[in-house]
Design an enzyme around this catalytic site. Structure first.
Site, PDB file in Angstrom:
ATOM      1  N   TYR A 101     -14.380  30.921 -20.430  1.00 58.82           N
ATOM      2  CA  TYR A 101     -14.367  29.463 -20.572  1.00 58.82           C
ATOM      3  C   TYR A 101     -14.753  28.900 -21.935  1.00 58.82           C
ATOM      4  O   TYR A 101     -14.605  27.700 -22.158  1.00 58.82           O
ATOM      5  CB  TYR A 101     -15.244  28.831 -19.484  1.00 58.82           C
ATOM      6  CG  TYR A 101     -14.629  28.988 -18.109  1.00 58.82           C
ATOM      7  CD1 TYR A 101     -13.535  28.209 -17.730  1.00 58.82           C
ATOM      8  CD2 TYR A 101     -15.103  29.932 -17.220  1.00 58.82           C
ATOM      9  CE1 TYR A 101     -12.944  28.369 -16.493  1.00 58.82           C
ATOM     10  CE2 TYR A 101     -14.517  30.100 -15.976  1.00 58.82           C
ATOM     11  CZ  TYR A 101     -13.442  29.313 -15.621  1.00 58.82           C
ATOM     12  OH  TYR A 101     -12.853  29.472 -14.392  1.00 58.82           O
TER      13      TYR A 101
ATOM     14  N   PHE B 109     -21.390  26.308  -6.394  1.00 55.90           N
ATOM     15  CA  PHE B 109     -20.388  25.355  -5.893  1.00 55.90           C
ATOM     16  C   PHE B 109     -18.994  25.868  -6.182  1.00 55.90           C
ATOM     17  O   PHE B 109     -18.820  26.823  -6.913  1.00 55.90           O
ATOM     18  CB  PHE B 109     -20.593  23.964  -6.530  1.00 55.90           C
ATOM     19  CG  PHE B 109     -20.557  23.938  -8.029  1.00 55.90           C
ATOM     20  CD1 PHE B 109     -21.701  24.209  -8.787  1.00 55.90           C
ATOM     21  CD2 PHE B 109     -19.390  23.642  -8.727  1.00 55.90           C
ATOM     22  CE1 PHE B 109     -21.672  24.183 -10.180  1.00 55.90           C
ATOM     23  CE2 PHE B 109     -19.356  23.605 -10.122  1.00 55.90           C
ATOM     24  CZ  PHE B 109     -20.502  23.888 -10.842  1.00 55.90           C
TER      25      PHE B 109
END
Ligand SMILES: CC(C)(COP(=O)(O)OP(=O)(O)OC[C@H]1O[C@@H](n2cnc3c(N)ncnc32)[C@H](O)[C@@H]1OP(=O)(O)O)[C@@H](O)C(=O)NCCC(=O)NCCS
Length: 429
Positions: free
Chosen positions: A136, A429
């Site tokens: 990322y 999450f």
């Protein structure tokens, strides 16, 4: 050339309220994340819980020949930033591309579209948990919070005489009934420290539902701490494992989640878990890098630190907006140039933190404005993301060649960004 190779396959969205559509979409992350397929008897529950988890969120992906081959999910939530408390953040998850379709630019297209949308809708920050660290940075995300694993020798643990004690009492509770109290404790805890993320009601219901697929296991217990007035101010969820060498116990406990509103409640909860009969070792993971426990013990080495991993990755979507979300403890003025090729955060901004604007709590709001002045410090979007919560050193980034500027400017930036507590996010999450 196929549609896929030319990038012509359109991005599609999924109605999060259509359980069947969500189930078809959810098969991609299941395959990409190496999850086993649900047993036939579990299929219905798997579909229901998958749909429940993403209700109201943004689901998208790519379909090839009538089947989902790539998925992406984002949702609005709150991230606690230094000095300001919770601010809105675009949280990203369920990023998955089938092994048959990898490395053809599908992730690049999905994340590009979502970050652009989030920026246009006014978000200054995006955040995610990276499955693998090399993915990322190229998309402007930097590792902003760390988490540590601990192993504690329960028999070697004696608390110091000056370690604060809570004034209340401990109570073993049924998580499925007590979850609103647990949620209230967590909510206060995540607001008090940079890196905290909100947990929605669905998160709590799934985590505390007996037999739920994402729930606490059958060996789990939850102990609640109540203050002198009876108000819940801490809890620990832990599970136990029985193990005997002949008649000698090697039983262990694993702390799954522990939050406390005061050092006294914190001490009482740890002392409870560390003094469980039969339990010799207590382990835990995803704990704050500056976990308090060793400082409370006569022998801090009873707490062995394991791996320290990155946890939350943060991306600025708007350089000035991201710097203005948080507050600062020092004061000073710096021109920062944020480099973000192809991304939305490239800008040169003047960061001005004026001592006269310092609040009674010691934190100061910054004025952040676009400027044409020459920069004191030049850094990438990912590096700004890594710095924003105070968990990464600007000096270390400069030494690593990832941030440029004269030493005095880098030190000034570091002293502005420093925070009294390490950022901590224990919420997957
Ligand atoms: C990670 C994943 C989503 C990447 O999807 P993808 O469609 O193959 O990615 P893209 O083709 O858009 O790649 C974009 C760039 O990222 C790089 N990249 C992608 N995945 C990478 C990885 N795991 N490690 C290192 N680099 C990676 C690509 O090489 C490419 O680099 P480039 O810009 O130099 O060309 C996919 O491989 C996957 O689903 N993996 C398993 C599940 C997972 O890890 N998901 C991420 C959860 S956070």
């Amino acid at each position: 050339m196929s549609d896929l190779e030319t990038g012509a396959l359109p991005l599609r969205s999924v109605d999060p309220d259509d359980a069947g559509a969500v189930a078809a979409w959810r098969r991609v992350p299941r395959v990409a994340f190496l999850e086993p397929a649900p047993a036939p008897a579990e299929e219905e529950r798997w579909v229901r819980e998958a749909a429940e988890r993403v209700a109201g969120q943004r689901l998208s992906g790519v379909v090839d020949a009538g089947r989902w081959v790539a998925t992406y999910r984002s949702f609005d939530t709150e991230l606690t930033v230094p000095g300001s408390g919770p601010v809105p953040v675009n949280a990203v998850s369920s990023v998955a591309v089938l092994p048959t379709h990898r490395r053809r630019g599908l992730l690049r297209r999905m994340i590009g579209a979502d970050l652009q949308r989030a920026r246009e809708q006014g978000h200054a920050l995006a955040a995610l948990i990276a499955a693998e660290a090399p993915i990322y940075g190229r998309f402007g995300f930097g590792a902003a919070s760390g988490a540590v694993s601990l192993s504690v020798d329960a028999q070697g643990c004696r608390f110091r005489a000056d370690a604060p004690r809570g004034s209340g009492r401990l109570e073993l509770v049924q998580a499925s009934a007590a979850w609103p109290e647990l949620a209230a404790v967590h909510d206060a805890s995540r607001r008090a420290r940079p890196g905290g993320l909100a947990r929605e009601e669905t998160w709590w219901r799934q985590w505390t539902r007996p037999g739920g697929l994402r729930a606490l296991g059958p060996s789990a217990h939850v102990v609640l701490h109540r203050d002198a007035a009876g108000v819940a101010d801490g809890y620990a969820a832990y599970e136990v494992a029985e193990d005997w060498a002949g008649r000698v116990s090697r039983c262990s406990a694993r702390v799954l989640d522990l939050h406390a509103a005061s050092p006294g409640a914190y001490r009482d909860l740890w002392e409870f878990v560390l003094s469980l009969d039969w339990v010799r070792t207590v382990t835990t993971k995803d704990r704050p890098v500056d976990e308090l426990l060793p400082l409370l013990l006569q022998d801090p080495r009873a707490v062995q630190r394991g791996a320290v991993d990155d946890f939350l990755w943060v991306r600025p979507l708007d350089a000035a907006g991201a710097l203005a979300t948080r507050r600062y403890l020092g004061c000073g003025t710096l021109v920062l140039r944020v480099v973000d090729p192809g991304g939305p955060a490239g800008a040169t901004v003047l960061l001005h933190v004026d001592a006269e604007r310092c609040g009674e709590d010691g934190w100061t709001c910054a004025e952040v404005t676009a400027t044409s002045r020459e920069p004191d410090v030049v850094l990438g979007a990912a590096e700004l993301g890594a710095l924003l919560l105070g968990g990464t050193s600007a000096v270390a980034l400069a030494s690593a060649g990832r941030l440029a500027g004269p030493a005095a400017a880098v030190w000034r930036l570091q002293s502005l960004l420093a925070t009294p507590q390490e950022p901590w996010c224990p919420t997957w999450f």
